[in-house]
Structure formats: structure tokens, C-alpha cells
Design an enzyme around this catalytic site. Structure first.
Site, PDB file in Angstrom:
ATOM      1  N   LYS A 165       0.827  -1.193   0.000  1.00  0.00           N
ATOM      2  CA  LYS A 165       0.000   0.000   0.000  1.00  0.00           C
ATOM      3  C   LYS A 165       0.872   1.258   0.000  1.00  0.00           C
ATOM      4  O   LYS A 165       1.707   1.460   0.893  1.00  0.00           O
ATOM      5  CB  LYS A 165      -0.935   0.007   1.209  1.00  0.00           C
ATOM      6  CG  LYS A 165      -1.993  -1.079   1.163  1.00  0.00           C
ATOM      7  CD  LYS A 165      -2.863  -0.971  -0.082  1.00  0.00           C
ATOM      8  CE  LYS A 165      -3.947  -2.026  -0.146  1.00  0.00           C
ATOM      9  NZ  LYS A 165      -4.731  -1.962  -1.386  1.00  0.00           N
ATOM     10  N   LYS A 265     -12.855  -7.595  -9.356  1.00  0.00           N
ATOM     11  CA  LYS A 265     -13.495  -7.681  -8.044  1.00  0.00           C
ATOM     12  C   LYS A 265     -14.992  -7.939  -8.222  1.00  0.00           C
ATOM     13  O   LYS A 265     -15.687  -7.179  -8.917  1.00  0.00           O
ATOM     14  CB  LYS A 265     -13.268  -6.399  -7.254  1.00  0.00           C
ATOM     15  CG  LYS A 265     -11.841  -6.204  -6.751  1.00  0.00           C
ATOM     16  CD  LYS A 265     -11.748  -4.927  -5.934  1.00  0.00           C
ATOM     17  CE  LYS A 265     -10.463  -4.874  -5.117  1.00  0.00           C
ATOM     18  NZ  LYS A 265      -9.278  -4.676  -5.941  1.00  0.00           N
TER      19      LYS A 265
END
Length: 369
Positions: A165, A265
Site C-alpha cells: 500500500k 473484483k
């Protein structure tokens, strides 16, 4: 067979490693998830799940997902749950978008379809192409030292693919990424994921600072056009995620932004149905992909596993098992990963059993139009 009732449950999924942190201050120790159960007049039930990862990851949030399910449910009563085309046509006629809610309902119908056929969802999606597949884990945004410690800890558990991240100050992000690379073996797969946190200028600085590393860069900016600006200044392979919401955006991701990979997703695309459609398109375009969802528990993990297991091996970069990332398990912590790899359940439908005793009372139940 007809849908006789739909009920919804809410529960919290606690992050297994403390606090999950993304760019721009997005952080949480737990996330709300919505479970949907579809009842049929034959006695079969199907389960689906959708979690939004808060309200700032995508234009969706848990309370909105639950409200949309409540609006959609009366229109589905009396329909055949195995007729996915009709179900999506009806849902799309009632609400534009709202794919997070539609995903939970879609997954539950696939669960029923598999039970009716006596086959796993992966078989219905074309068949299992790989008995096991690689999994990745996200590395929460922290100091370079803390992020390196995280990958060493998870590496000991067999994980060798990491989504790092980033998305704040590009110079700090470069230090974070270099620290993770140094802590991983040479064959590790590492993706620096901004979650759209950089503006084009910061993204250009970041890819310049990261040049020469054996990594991918993911979704540097929110908009595909801005990602294309950054990619023109980069030598690193590009993964696209949040902005790829339909077929047109998938084509833009490849031919305008130059992406070679895409994250698929389920909740962003309306469930297994939408994910399978985009997977086929991405495979035809010669792209690799990550099969996953926004967040979730055992039910989400099972749905992801079936899509991943039926993906062409050369096209699958990796998948995620969110029940490894979270503490609550309402289906016996199934499916279970092993040393960084996942498998799809082999039972009919999703192939898992939801323990309703692990859930609180239903948020609502819809039994008639």
C-alpha cells in the site's frame, strides 16, 4: 423453482493484523459486511456476501448495500434463481448500478444453481483449470521498517506475493516499496498499489523513484486517463483496478493506459456473473488478472475461489482469500489456504455451509413483492 424469501444479515469483519491502512488516511480495524440468503420454494438456500471496504474505496457503503438489497428483493420474489440473465435484467430495471448489492444476490443465486445441478460453481463456470492457485496479501501502509516486518512475517506463512500500500508522498512511498523488496526473495511478486492516491505529478515522481525495481504499479491515479499520463513516464508494468468498472473501461485500461493486468473484483462488477464476463474479455485481450473482491469473509472467499480456479492458469496473476485477512468465520473458515495457495471447494454450489448460529438476527426479510 422460485425465490420465496430473501433475508439479509450484517456482521463485522475484524482485520487479522491490527489496522488496515491505505492511502489518504483510509484506515480501519474492521469492516462491515452484508450476507444475503435466498430461500426457494423447493427448500434450497443460497448465500452471498458483499463488503464495501468502508465508504471511500468505491462509491458504495455498507448501509447503501443493505438498502439496495431491500429495494431489489421484492422484485426477485417469484423468479427462478437459476435464471441469472433474467435476474440481472430485473435488478438493472429497478436500480442503476448498485453492483455491491447485486453481487451478494448474484452469488447466492450461483450457490443455488450449483446445488440444483449438483456441481461446484467452478464447474459451471467452465471447469477447474488449476487445482490450486497463488494468493497474495496486502501490506498495510506504515513505515518502511514496519512494512518489511509484515512481509517477513507473512512470508514465513508461505505468502510470496504482496500488494504494497502506497499513494501518499511519492518519495516516502518509494522508500516503503524498496524496503519491502529488500525483505522479499527475488522471485516474489510485488505490486505497489496507490489505490488512486497519487495525482499525475506525484505518480510520475513515484514511478521515476521506483524505476529499476522488479515490481508492478497499481492504479496510480483515480481516473484511467490520469493513469495513462503516469504510465507514459514509466517502465514498470501497470495493473488497473478501481476505475475498471465495465467493458469499455477495460479496453481503455489496456489501449489507453497501457495496462497489462487488471483486478477483477466481484462486488465492483455485480457478482460472479460480471466477474466471469470481464475475465473472458481480459483473457481475450491477453491480459493477466487478479481474481478477488473488495473485502469479505468465508462466503466471499468461496465465490472468489471458484472464479479463480476456473481461470486459465497463464492469465491468473493471483487471487485473494479474505478469510485469511479477517478473524470472523461464519462457514468454518472454509475454504482454507495452504502455504500461500488456494483451492476451490468441491461441493455443490459454493461448497460451504454457513452457520447461522454465528450470525445475529436478520436485518430484514422480504417474503412477497
Amino acid at each position: 423453482m422460485k425465490i420465496s424469501a430473501i433475508d439479509a444479515f450484517g456482521y463485522a469483519l475484524t482485520y487479522a493484523h491490527g489496522e488496515y491502512v491505505m492511502s489518504k488516511g483510509r484506515a480501519a480495524q474492521s469492516q462491515a459486511s452484508t450476507l444475503v440468503r435466498i430461500h426457494t420454494d423447493s427448500g434450497l438456500e443460497g448465500w452471498g456476501e458483499s463488503s464495501t471496504l468502508g465508504g471511500t474505496y468505491l462509491p458504495a457503503f455498507a448501509e447503501g448495500t443493505q438498502a439496495a438489497v431491500r429495494v431489489l428483493a421484492p422484485h426477485l420474489i417469484g423468479l427462478d434463481p437459476t435464471n441469472l440473465s433474467q435476474l440481472h435484467a430485473v435488478m438493472d430495471a429497478v436500480l442503476l448500478g448498485q453492483n455491491s448489492a447485486k453481487s451478494a444476490l448474484d452469488i447466492a443465486c450461483w450457490d443455488i444453481l450449483g446445488k440444483v445441478a449438483g456441481l461446484p460453481v467452478a464447474t459451471l463456470l467452465g471447469g477447474v483449470t488449476q487445482d490450486s492457485f497463488p494468493l497474495y496479501e496486502a501490506v498495510p501502509l506504515a513505515s518502511p521498517e514496519q512494512m518489511a516486518d509484515f512481509v517477513r512475517m507473512r512470508g514465513a506463512a508461505g505468502i510470496s506475493r504482496f500488494q504494497v500500500k502506497v499513494g501518499n508522498d511519492p518519495y516516502d512511498d518509494a522508500r516503503r516499496t524498496r524496503s519491502v523488496v529488500a525483505a522479499c526473495p527475488e522471485d516474489a511478486v510485488i505490486i505497489a498499489d496507490s489505490n488512486g492516491g497519487w495525482n499525475p505529478q506525484a505518480g510520475i515522481i513515484a514511478v521515476r523513484e521506483l524505476a529499476g525495481l522488479n515490481i508492478y504499479v497499481e492504479q496510480p491515479c483515480r481516473d484511467t486517463a490520469d493513469c495513462a499520463i503516469v504510465q507514459r513516464m514509466s517502465t514498470l508494468p501497470l495493473v488497473m483496478d478501481e476505475s475498471v468498472t465495465n467493458s469499455a473501461e477495460l479496453f481503455r485500461a489496456k489501449y489507453e493506459a497501457g495496462a497489462g493486468s487488471v483486478n477483477i473484483k466481484l462486488a465492483r462488477l455485480g457478482g460472479i456473473t460480471g466477474a466471469a464476463r470481464m475475465r473472458a474479455q481480459a483473457q481475450d485481450l491477453g491480459m493477466t488478472m487478479c481474481i478477488e473482491d473488495v473485502w469479505g469473509g468465508d462466503v466471499t472467499t468461496a465465490a472468489v475461489a471458484h472464479v479463480a480456479a476456473s481461470t486459465q492458469p497463464e492469465a491468473l496473476l493471483h487471487a485473494s482469500f479474505f478469510n485469511d485477512w479477517t478473524k470472523e468465520h461464519i462457514a468454518g473458515y472454509a475454504p482454507r489456504s495452504e502455504r500461500g495457495r488456494g483451492r476451490a471447494p468441491t461441493g455443490p454450489g459454493l461448497g460451504i455451509h454457513v452457520d447461522t448460529g454465528a450470525l445475529g438476527p436478520a436485518l430484514f426479510e422480504v417474503t412477497r413483492p
